[in-house]
Design a protein around this motif. Structure first.
Motif, short mmCIF file in Angstrom:
data_model
loop_
_atom_site.label_atom_id
_atom_site.label_comp_id
_atom_site.label_asym_id
_atom_site.label_seq_id
_atom_site.Cartn_x
_atom_site.Cartn_y
_atom_site.Cartn_z
N LYS A 91 0.82 -1.21 0.00
CA LYS A 91 0.00 0.00 0.00
C LYS A 91 0.86 1.27 0.00
CE LYS A 91 -3.90 -2.09 2.49
NZ LYS A 91 -4.75 -2.02 3.71
N TYR A 92 2.06 1.17 0.56
CA TYR A 92 2.91 2.35 0.70
C TYR A 92 4.36 1.90 0.68
CZ TYR A 92 4.10 7.07 2.33
OH TYR A 92 4.58 8.35 2.44
N GLU A 122 2.40 5.73 -2.89
CA GLU A 122 1.16 5.09 -2.48
C GLU A 122 0.63 4.18 -3.59
OE1 GLU A 122 -1.58 8.01 -0.62
OE2 GLU A 122 0.12 9.37 -0.80
N ALA A 143 -2.70 2.01 -4.85
CA ALA A 143 -4.14 1.76 -4.72
C ALA A 143 -4.56 0.76 -5.79
CB ALA A 143 -4.93 3.06 -4.86
N SER A 198 0.78 6.87 -6.81
CA SER A 198 0.82 8.32 -6.62
C SER A 198 1.68 8.62 -5.41
CB SER A 198 -0.59 8.88 -6.43
OG SER A 198 -1.13 8.47 -5.17
N GLN A 199 1.92 9.92 -5.17
CA GLN A 199 2.65 10.37 -3.99
C GLN A 199 1.87 11.50 -3.32
OE1 GLN A 199 6.40 10.53 -6.53
NE2 GLN A 199 7.31 10.22 -4.52
N ARG A 200 0.60 11.25 -3.12
CA ARG A 200 -0.30 12.28 -2.59
C ARG A 200 0.15 12.77 -1.22
NH1 ARG A 200 -5.09 12.43 0.48
NH2 ARG A 200 -6.50 14.14 -0.13
N LYS A 201 0.42 11.87 -0.31
CA LYS A 201 0.84 12.28 1.03
C LYS A 201 2.15 13.05 0.98
CE LYS A 201 1.74 10.51 5.70
NZ LYS A 201 3.01 11.28 5.84
N TYR A 202 3.05 12.60 0.12
CA TYR A 202 4.34 13.28 -0.04
C TYR A 202 4.13 14.72 -0.50
CZ TYR A 202 9.25 13.78 -1.49
OH TYR A 202 10.55 14.19 -1.63
N TYR A 260 -8.23 10.76 -6.41
CA TYR A 260 -8.69 11.37 -5.15
C TYR A 260 -9.43 12.68 -5.39
CZ TYR A 260 -5.16 8.11 -3.42
OH TYR A 260 -4.42 6.98 -3.17
#
Length: 327
Positions: free
Chosen positions: A44-45, A50, A52, A61-65, A324
């Motif tokens: 998941k990470y 990330e 999905a 993706s690297q949304r949290k980053y 997202y």
């Protein structure tokens, strides 16, 4: 074809994948006897990336980053930008340029470079700002902040890998002739696909000055050929050898003609080694060059700054989206 199990390691993080569940289980049990390990379950990470899953495929993706980066720079509430770099930017080193915070600039560029692992849409912009790490100005910092404002517009944008009925390897290559204001070197870039999935890309300033647009394109084609050869070799090691030629799309007819012309003349003497290298791969039916119209050239966003409408159209063709984003 037999089953396959792959072990991917980066320092002390690893991924075990494949289509043989029993072999994967045995491998994990064996590794547990040699190292202290913790099985985190389905991927998941991984290293800020990330993962999905859905019926459509696997989305990276690297949304949290991105959100962490925007929070750190206090730009979470900034005004979003439509593109990562403005058209006709003319970024260069000037004698009267106003200096800026070197540490902050280098840190932000470094963070952006890592982010481009899943964001080919910022590859060209990051390539440009990376050229001024030791001679930077407020204008260069403004270009970095433009990248951040663009990321604010779509922090979760990434790449979808979907299942297909073929594994054909193909690529797009392009070059922008003499685009660098400081030294008049050209910028070349390529995208490569397996099936319809985007797998690798690069945007980089060429090492020498090209004397014509055809020469710049030809040097860019050489880099694209090398990448296709690497992918073909990798897939061969994984058991997916291909006997058909890989397509490389280019929008410069002169460069394509040079690749098929075995006679050396004034237009080719500057790229003689590249010419022989490419001719060898053409004769071996390993690659073939196909002409594509400039408006359909996907690699255009890797070599120059373009308008928002053309930029968005290219991202759609590349299969980039933001799962997202609110619908």
């Amino acid at each position: 074809m037999g089953k396959l199990t792959a072990l991917i390691i980066y320092v002390d993080d690893m991924i075990v994948t494949g289509d043989d569940k029993e072999e994967i289980s045995r491998l994990k049990d064996y590794l547990a006897t040699k190292f202290e390990m913790k099985d985190l379950g389905g991927l998941k990470y991984f290293l800020g990336i990330e993962v999905a899953r859905s019926k459509q495929g696997i989305f990276l993706s690297q949304r949290k980053y991105v959100l962490d980066l925007l929070t750190e720079t206090r730009m979470l509430d900034c005004k979003p930008a439509d593109t990562p770099i403005v058209q006709n930017h003319h970024l260069a080193m000037y004698p009267d340029q106003v200096p800026t915070n070197r540490y902050r600039y280098q840190r932000l560029v470094g963070r952006s470079i890592y982010l481009s692992h899943t964001r080919p849409d910022i590859a060209y912009a990051v390539s440009v700002v990376s050229q001024f790490l030791h001679s930077l100005s407020e204008a260069h910092m403004g270009a970095v902040e433009c990248i951040l404002r663009y990321l604010k517009s779509s922090p979760g944008r990434g790449i979808m890998f979907s299942k297909n009925d073929h594994c054909r390897i193909e690529g797009y290559t392009d070059a922008d002739w003499a685009g660098n204001v400081t030294d008049r070197r050209s910028t070349s870039g390529y995208f490569t696909f397996v099936g319809v999935n985007l797998v690798t890309w690069r945007s980089k300033k060429q090492k020498v000055v090209a004397l014509s647009s055809a020469e710049a394109e030809y040097r860019g084609m050489t880099k694209g050929v090398c990448e296709l050869l690497w992918l073909r070799r990798l897939f061969g090691e994984l058991g997916y050898s291909s006997n058909s030629a890989s397509d490389l799309f280019c929008d410069n007819k002169a460069a394509i003609d040079i690749s098929h012309n075995p006679i050396q003349h004034d237009r080719t003497k500057h790229v003689e080694v590249d010419r022989h290298f490419i001719k060898e791969k053409l004769d071996g039916n390993i690659i073939q060059f196909l002409f594509v119209k400039s408006e359909d050239q996907l690699a255009d966003i890797l070599t120059k700054a373009i308008g928002s409408q053309a930029f968005d159209n290219s991202l759609v063709k590349l299969g980039m989206n933001d799962i997202y984003a609110p619908t």
